[in-house]
Motif scaffolding. Structure first.
Motif, PDB file in Angstrom:
ATOM      1  N   ILE A   1       0.796  -1.215  -0.109  1.00  0.00           N
ATOM      2  CA  ILE A   1       0.119   0.071  -0.120  1.00  0.00           C
ATOM      3  C   ILE A   1       0.920   1.081   0.131  1.00  0.00           C
ATOM      4  CG2 ILE A   1      -1.755   1.547   1.315  1.00  0.00           C
ATOM      5  CD1 ILE A   1      -2.631  -1.255   0.220  1.00  0.00           C
ATOM      6  N   THR A   2       1.957   1.343   0.714  1.00  0.00           N
ATOM      7  CA  THR A   2       2.795   2.488   0.763  1.00  0.00           C
ATOM      8  C   THR A   2       3.400   2.773  -0.594  1.00  0.00           C
ATOM      9  OG1 THR A   2       3.424   1.820   3.091  1.00  0.00           O
ATOM     10  CG2 THR A   2       4.959   3.414   1.699  1.00  0.00           C
ATOM     11  N   GLN A   3       3.858   1.539  -1.244  1.00  0.00           N
ATOM     12  CA  GLN A   3       4.405   1.675  -2.423  1.00  0.00           C
ATOM     13  C   GLN A   3       3.395   2.570  -3.610  1.00  0.00           C
ATOM     14  OE1 GLN A   3       6.015  -1.809  -4.147  1.00  0.00           O
ATOM     15  NE2 GLN A   3       6.716  -0.896  -5.912  1.00  0.00           N
ATOM     16  N   MET A   4       2.190   1.660  -3.445  1.00  0.00           N
ATOM     17  CA  MET A   4       1.039   2.200  -4.174  1.00  0.00           C
ATOM     18  C   MET A   4       0.590   3.629  -4.163  1.00  0.00           C
ATOM     19  SD  MET A   4      -1.642  -1.290  -4.125  1.00  0.00           S
ATOM     20  CE  MET A   4      -2.912  -0.039  -4.878  1.00  0.00           C
ATOM     21  N   LYS A   5       0.970   4.088  -2.924  1.00  0.00           N
ATOM     22  CA  LYS A   5       0.616   5.563  -2.567  1.00  0.00           C
ATOM     23  C   LYS A   5       1.600   6.455  -3.252  1.00  0.00           C
ATOM     24  CE  LYS A   5      -1.011   6.980   1.071  1.00  0.00           C
ATOM     25  NZ  LYS A   5      -2.233   7.446   1.658  1.00  0.00           N
ATOM     26  N   ARG A   6       2.853   5.912  -3.298  1.00  0.00           N
ATOM     27  CA  ARG A   6       4.007   6.793  -3.852  1.00  0.00           C
ATOM     28  C   ARG A   6       4.149   6.736  -5.465  1.00  0.00           C
ATOM     29  NH1 ARG A   6       8.672   4.075  -1.343  1.00  0.00           N
ATOM     30  NH2 ARG A   6       7.518   3.615   0.533  1.00  0.00           N
ATOM     31  N   ASP A   7       3.438   5.578  -6.093  1.00  0.00           N
ATOM     32  CA  ASP A   7       3.601   5.364  -7.476  1.00  0.00           C
ATOM     33  C   ASP A   7       2.157   5.790  -8.198  1.00  0.00           C
ATOM     34  OD1 ASP A   7       4.397   4.559  -9.910  1.00  0.00           O
ATOM     35  OD2 ASP A   7       4.116   2.464  -9.602  1.00  0.00           O
ATOM     36  N   ASP A   8       2.300   6.927  -8.778  1.00  0.00           N
ATOM     37  CA  ASP A   8       1.077   7.471  -9.539  1.00  0.00           C
ATOM     38  C   ASP A   8       1.345   7.531 -10.715  1.00  0.00           C
ATOM     39  OD1 ASP A   8       1.207  11.001  -9.212  1.00  0.00           O
ATOM     40  OD2 ASP A   8       2.838   9.538  -9.624  1.00  0.00           O
ATOM     41  N   SER A   9       2.466   6.589 -11.348  1.00  0.00           N
ATOM     42  CA  SER A   9       2.676   6.662 -12.719  1.00  0.00           C
ATOM     43  C   SER A   9       1.559   6.060 -13.590  1.00  0.00           C
ATOM     44  CB  SER A   9       4.096   6.174 -13.075  1.00  0.00           C
ATOM     45  OG  SER A   9       4.196   4.632 -12.768  1.00  0.00           O
ATOM     46  N   ARG A  10       1.052   4.976 -12.959  1.00  0.00           N
ATOM     47  CA  ARG A  10      -0.092   4.095 -13.657  1.00  0.00           C
ATOM     48  C   ARG A  10      -1.514   4.817 -13.742  1.00  0.00           C
ATOM     49  NH1 ARG A  10       0.877  -1.022 -10.610  1.00  0.00           N
ATOM     50  NH2 ARG A  10       0.976   0.393  -8.990  1.00  0.00           N
ATOM     51  N   ASP A  11      -1.761   5.807 -12.938  1.00  0.00           N
ATOM     52  CA  ASP A  11      -2.784   6.469 -12.661  1.00  0.00           C
ATOM     53  C   ASP A  11      -3.406   7.086 -13.731  1.00  0.00           C
ATOM     54  OD1 ASP A  11      -2.697   5.437 -10.096  1.00  0.00           O
ATOM     55  OD2 ASP A  11      -2.553   7.603  -9.150  1.00  0.00           O
ATOM     56  N   VAL A  12      -2.487   7.790 -14.658  1.00  0.00           N
ATOM     57  CA  VAL A  12      -3.094   8.694 -15.675  1.00  0.00           C
ATOM     58  C   VAL A  12      -2.007   8.741 -16.786  1.00  0.00           C
ATOM     59  CG1 VAL A  12      -3.766  11.030 -16.401  1.00  0.00           C
ATOM     60  CG2 VAL A  12      -4.266  10.355 -14.231  1.00  0.00           C
ATOM     61  N   ASN A  13      -2.520   8.339 -18.062  1.00  0.00           N
ATOM     62  CA  ASN A  13      -1.748   8.244 -19.218  1.00  0.00           C
ATOM     63  C   ASN A  13      -1.738   9.817 -19.679  1.00  0.00           C
ATOM     64  OD1 ASN A  13      -0.464   8.150 -21.634  1.00  0.00           O
ATOM     65  ND2 ASN A  13      -1.926   6.221 -22.306  1.00  0.00           N
ATOM     66  N   SER A  14      -0.672  10.524 -19.210  1.00  0.00           N
ATOM     67  CA  SER A  14      -0.891  12.007 -19.519  1.00  0.00           C
ATOM     68  C   SER A  14      -0.740  12.484 -21.049  1.00  0.00           C
ATOM     69  CB  SER A  14       0.511  12.615 -19.000  1.00  0.00           C
ATOM     70  OG  SER A  14       0.319  12.387 -17.481  1.00  0.00           O
ATOM     71  N   ALA A  15       0.154  11.375 -21.686  1.00  0.00           N
ATOM     72  CA  ALA A  15       0.037  11.707 -23.470  1.00  0.00           C
ATOM     73  C   ALA A  15      -1.089  11.428 -23.763  1.00  0.00           C
ATOM     74  CB  ALA A  15       1.322  10.732 -23.701  1.00  0.00           C
ATOM     75  N   ARG A  16      -1.930  10.391 -23.502  1.00  0.00           N
ATOM     76  CA  ARG A  16      -3.298  10.134 -24.045  1.00  0.00           C
ATOM     77  C   ARG A  16      -4.150  11.477 -23.655  1.00  0.00           C
ATOM     78  NH1 ARG A  16      -6.285   8.885 -28.112  1.00  0.00           N
ATOM     79  NH2 ARG A  16      -8.102   7.586 -27.358  1.00  0.00           N
ATOM     80  N   VAL A  17      -4.246  11.976 -22.357  1.00  0.00           N
ATOM     81  CA  VAL A  17      -5.034  12.831 -22.000  1.00  0.00           C
ATOM     82  C   VAL A  17      -4.556  14.360 -22.783  1.00  0.00           C
ATOM     83  CG1 VAL A  17      -5.509  14.618 -20.161  1.00  0.00           C
ATOM     84  CG2 VAL A  17      -5.285  12.276 -19.455  1.00  0.00           C
ATOM     85  N   ALA A  18      -3.439  14.471 -23.324  1.00  0.00           N
ATOM     86  CA  ALA A  18      -3.041  15.694 -23.801  1.00  0.00           C
ATOM     87  C   ALA A  18      -3.410  15.640 -25.177  1.00  0.00           C
ATOM     88  CB  ALA A  18      -1.685  15.856 -23.826  1.00  0.00           C
TER      89      ALA A  18
END
Length: 94
Positions: free
Chosen positions: A46-63
Motif C-alpha cells: 500500500i505504501t508503494q502504491m501511494k507513492r507510485d502514481d505513474s499508472r494512474d493517468v496516461n498524460s500523453a493520451r489525456v493531452a
C-alpha cells in the motif's frame, strides 16, 4: 392523514443545541489524565502504491484527447459517453 405538525425551531436555536450537545459529549468522553493514541501502519504494498502514481493517468493520451476536443476533431455525444460508462460498469460486475 397528518392533523398537526410540531413547531419548527429557528436555525440558530437548533445550531446552538447541537453545539451544546457536542461540547457535552466531548467533556464526557475525555479525561485530562489519560490520552488515547492510535497508530496505523500501512503494508509495504500500500505504501508503494501511494507513492507510485505513474499508472494512474496516461498524460500523453489525456493531452492528445484534450487537443482533439479543442480542435473540434473528436466527435463526442452524450449517448456515446453514457454507453461507454454502462459498459464499463457492467464489466466491473462480471
Amino acid at each position: 392523514m397528518i392533523n398537526r405538525t410540531p413547531p419548527i425551531a429557528p436555525v440558530a436555536v437548533v445550531s446552538h443545541e447541537l453545539h451544546s450537545r457536542s461540547e457535552q459529549s466531548q467533556r464526557n468522553n475525555s479525561s485530562p489524565d489519560s490520552e488515547s493514541k492510535t497508530s496505523v501502519t500501512l503494508s509495504n504494498i500500500i505504501t508503494q502504491m501511494k507513492r507510485d502514481d505513474s499508472r494512474d493517468v496516461n498524460s500523453a493520451r489525456v493531452a492528445e484527447l484534450r487537443a482533439a476536443l479543442e480542435a473540434g476533431e473528436l466527435p463526442l455525444t452524450a449517448d456515446t459517453v453514457a454507453q461507454s460508462m454502462v459498459q464499463h460498469m457492467v464489466s466491473l460486475q462480471q
